[in-house]
Design an enzyme around this catalytic site. Structure first.
Site, PDB file in Angstrom:
ATOM      1  N   SER A  22       0.983  -1.309  -0.137  1.00 37.79           N
ATOM      2  CA  SER A  22       0.068  -0.067  -0.043  1.00 37.79           C
ATOM      3  C   SER A  22       0.706   1.173  -0.004  1.00 37.79           C
ATOM      4  O   SER A  22       1.966   1.099   0.482  1.00 37.79           O
ATOM      5  CB  SER A  22      -1.006   0.120   1.301  1.00 37.79           C
ATOM      6  OG  SER A  22      -1.345   1.349   1.289  1.00 37.79           O
TER       7      SER A  22
ATOM      8  N   TYR B  62      -0.929  -0.013  10.630  1.00 32.87           N
ATOM      9  CA  TYR B  62      -1.429  -0.747   9.298  1.00 32.87           C
ATOM     10  C   TYR B  62      -0.277  -0.606   8.275  1.00 32.87           C
ATOM     11  O   TYR B  62       0.020  -1.320   7.743  1.00 32.87           O
ATOM     12  CB  TYR B  62      -2.653  -0.140   8.678  1.00 32.87           C
ATOM     13  CG  TYR B  62      -3.195  -0.372   7.376  1.00 32.87           C
ATOM     14  CD1 TYR B  62      -2.722   0.554   6.190  1.00 32.87           C
ATOM     15  CD2 TYR B  62      -3.415  -1.974   6.904  1.00 32.87           C
ATOM     16  CE1 TYR B  62      -2.939  -0.057   4.931  1.00 32.87           C
ATOM     17  CE2 TYR B  62      -3.288  -2.292   5.694  1.00 32.87           C
ATOM     18  CZ  TYR B  62      -3.145  -1.212   4.533  1.00 32.87           C
ATOM     19  OH  TYR B  62      -3.226  -1.558   3.247  1.00 32.87           O
TER      20      TYR B  62
ATOM     21  N   LYS C  25       2.504  -3.281   6.364  1.00 33.24           N
ATOM     22  CA  LYS C  25       2.691  -3.568   4.973  1.00 33.24           C
ATOM     23  C   LYS C  25       4.205  -3.545   4.869  1.00 33.24           C
ATOM     24  O   LYS C  25       5.002  -4.091   4.205  1.00 33.24           O
ATOM     25  CB  LYS C  25       2.074  -2.280   4.112  1.00 33.24           C
ATOM     26  CG  LYS C  25       0.628  -2.649   4.256  1.00 33.24           C
ATOM     27  CD  LYS C  25       0.278  -4.239   3.702  1.00 33.24           C
ATOM     28  CE  LYS C  25      -1.529  -4.494   3.341  1.00 33.24           C
ATOM     29  NZ  LYS C  25      -1.717  -5.620   2.902  1.00 33.24           N
TER      30      LYS C  25
HETATM   31  C1  WQD Z   1      -9.349   9.944   0.630  1.00 35.67           C
HETATM   32  C2  WQD Z   1      -9.766  11.456   0.866  1.00 35.67           C
HETATM   33  C3  WQD Z   1     -10.027  12.262   3.376  1.00 35.67           C
HETATM   34  C4  WQD Z   1     -13.668   9.989   3.933  1.00 35.67           C
HETATM   35  C5  WQD Z   1      -6.875   5.141   2.758  1.00 35.67           C
HETATM   36  C6  WQD Z   1      -5.969   4.330   3.477  1.00 35.67           C
HETATM   37  C7  WQD Z   1      -4.800   3.701   2.512  1.00 35.67           C
HETATM   38  C8  WQD Z   1      -5.763   2.794   1.423  1.00 35.67           C
HETATM   39  C9  WQD Z   1      -6.745   3.827   0.959  1.00 35.67           C
HETATM   40  C10 WQD Z   1      -5.460   0.598   1.949  1.00 35.67           C
HETATM   41  C11 WQD Z   1      -8.892  12.037   2.030  1.00 35.67           C
HETATM   42  C12 WQD Z   1     -11.167  12.342   2.293  1.00 35.67           C
HETATM   43  C13 WQD Z   1     -12.644  10.327   3.265  1.00 35.67           C
HETATM   44  C14 WQD Z   1     -14.646  10.884   4.389  1.00 35.67           C
HETATM   45  C15 WQD Z   1     -13.254  12.868   3.240  1.00 35.67           C
HETATM   46  N1  WQD Z   1      -6.323   1.481   2.046  1.00 35.67           N
HETATM   47  N2  WQD Z   1     -12.325  11.932   3.014  1.00 35.67           N
HETATM   48  N3  WQD Z   1     -14.758  12.159   4.085  1.00 35.67           N
HETATM   49  O1  WQD Z   1      -7.112   7.958   3.512  1.00 35.67           O
HETATM   50  O2  WQD Z   1      -6.222   8.468   1.292  1.00 35.67           O
HETATM   51  O3  WQD Z   1      -6.213   6.085   2.192  1.00 35.67           O
HETATM   52  O4  WQD Z   1      -7.445   4.061   2.006  1.00 35.67           O
HETATM   53  O5  WQD Z   1      -4.446   0.405   1.835  1.00 35.67           O
HETATM   54  O6  WQD Z   1      -4.034   2.669   3.396  1.00 35.67           O
HETATM   55  O7  WQD Z   1      -5.117   5.217   4.397  1.00 35.67           O
HETATM   56  O8  WQD Z   1      -8.401   7.367   1.519  1.00 35.67           O
HETATM   57  O9  WQD Z   1     -10.617   7.498   1.015  1.00 35.67           O
HETATM   58  O10 WQD Z   1     -10.035   7.546   3.491  1.00 35.67           O
HETATM   59  O11 WQD Z   1      -9.834   9.418   1.886  1.00 35.67           O
HETATM   60  O12 WQD Z   1     -13.580  13.929   3.192  1.00 35.67           O
HETATM   61  O13 WQD Z   1     -15.968  10.546   4.846  1.00 35.67           O
HETATM   62  O14 WQD Z   1     -11.060  11.719   1.095  1.00 35.67           O
HETATM   63  O15 WQD Z   1      -9.645  13.482   4.047  1.00 35.67           O
HETATM   64  O16 WQD Z   1      -8.441  13.412   1.524  1.00 35.67           O
HETATM   65  P1  WQD Z   1      -7.143   7.554   1.999  1.00 35.67           P
HETATM   66  P2  WQD Z   1      -9.813   7.592   2.175  1.00 35.67           P
END
Ligand code: WQD
Length: 343
Positions: A126, A150, A154
């Protein structure tokens, strides 16, 4: 008989889509899953898409006995290892559960492979291993500073596989660092439906569009990005799945270990995703900009040039396609794999 590929976590979101890509490429996927975070009904959906029912074995990668039984029963040509826990927030609350499932599980799997003489492995890593990158696009040579348990699991498995390869140079190992996997197979039969309240953006937006959630909380509107909201590299899950097949093909050509970013190389903000999803669904996505989420970075997106040069792979599907495919899945399956209540 086409070569069998053991897909640990093969009933999960990325695993199930990879089974479709494997079958399309002439492989026979063997699903191995403990179903702690996957619905067995995905197997029937895969049968409809692929044209025959994949073998699904209930088992846990932490159980040597479960794995030995599979290697005894099937002539496995290679393994794609997805099985593991993947929620950043949960990993902070339950680090031992994450080290047990993700690290110990990977060690037991590699031991079982070594004993069975199976030396081809594609590992689901990841972009979280990078932590808060110094700059984007992020190359594979960027510093790895995982900022949560997490991400550390990885990174630890990546280092374990590097040591394993050093001791066993005949092994063929691909470490694939995903950025933000989203979307669904074009059939709308398989897709992402996290249990409980989604942590990730796309499933949350999708659930707002279908009426399961009232409003999206945008985590932060004051980042140093074009519109102030977080920027990420969203990559279609089928592009990701095809990347795994390309990695297997690469492994068949020569032994070695490669570590590759799988992303589009393009960043998109939260507001970009909302607008794209509104175009795809024709629905207005209610949202409100609120405080930043602890641990979030402002922006990160991949430099995917090494994956293209090594595997001949590149992501081809656009953000609009990711949203259209997500919407088709969500609209047809508002309760995921649960039968939809009669309307
Ligand atoms: C994306 C953007 C949030 C939810 C995570 C894990 C990573 C991988 C992918 C496994 C950010 C914003 C999110 C919400 C929002 N998983 N957001 N409101 O954090 O980049 O990565 O998922 O490997 O390990 O860390 O993905 O989709 O949570 O967030 O505004 O309700 O959307 O702040 O900018 P992230 P995400």
């Amino acid at each position: 008989m086409s070569p069998h590929i053991l897909v640990t976590g093969g009933a999960g979101f990325i695993g199930s889509h990879t089974c479709v890509a494997l079958a399309a490429a002439g492989y026979t996927p063997l699903i191995f899953d403990n179903f702690c975070n996957a619905d067995p009904r995905v197997v029937e959906r895969l049968e409809t898409i692929i044209g025959n029912k994949p073998v699904a074995i209930q088992g846990d990668v932490r159980s040597r006995a479960d794995l030995d039984r599979v290697f005894e029963q099937y002539r496995v040509q290679g393994v794609i290892h997805f099985a593991g826990l993947k929620a950043v927030g949960d990993s902070v609350a339950d680090p031992l559960g994450y080290y047990d499932n993700n690290v110990a599980g990977s060690v037991v799997l590699a031991q079982a492979m070594l004993a069975a003489g199976v030396d081809t492995l594609v590992f689901s890593s990841s972009a979280t291993v990078y932590g808060d990158p110094d700059q984007s696009p992020v190359p594979e040579s960027a510093a790895c500073r995982p900022a949560n348990p997490y991400g550390r699991t990885k990174r630890m498995v990546e280092e374990i596989l590097s040591d394993l390869h050093h001791a066993n140079p005949s092994w063929r190992i691909s470490v694939l660092r995903y950025f933000n996997p989203v979307g669904a197979h074009e059939s709308g039969l398989i897709g992402e439906h996290p249990r409980g309240k989604p942590n990730n953006l796309m499933p949350f937006v999708s659930q707002v569009a279908v009426g399961l959630r009232d409003k999206l909380a945008v985590h932060g509107g004051d980042y140093p990005t074009p519109d102030g909201t977080g920027v990420r590299d969203y990559v279609h899950v089928m592009d990701l799945a095809e990347g795994h097949v390309a990695a297997l093909r690469h492994s068949e050509r020569q032994p070695g270990i490669v570590t590759l970013n799988l992303g589009t190389g393009q960043g998109a903000s939260v507001l970009d995703v909302i607008k794209s999803f509104e175009r795809a669904s024709g629905k207005s996505i209610a949202h409100e900009i609120g405080p930043r989420r602890p641990g979030d970075v402002a922006a990160n997106w991949a430099d995917p040039t090494l994956a293209t040069a090594t595997l001949g792979w590149r992501a081809t599907r656009t953000l609009d396609q990711m949203c259209a495919d997500s919407w088709r899945w969500q609209q047809a399956n508002p309760n995921g794999y649960e039968p939809s209540a009669a309307r």
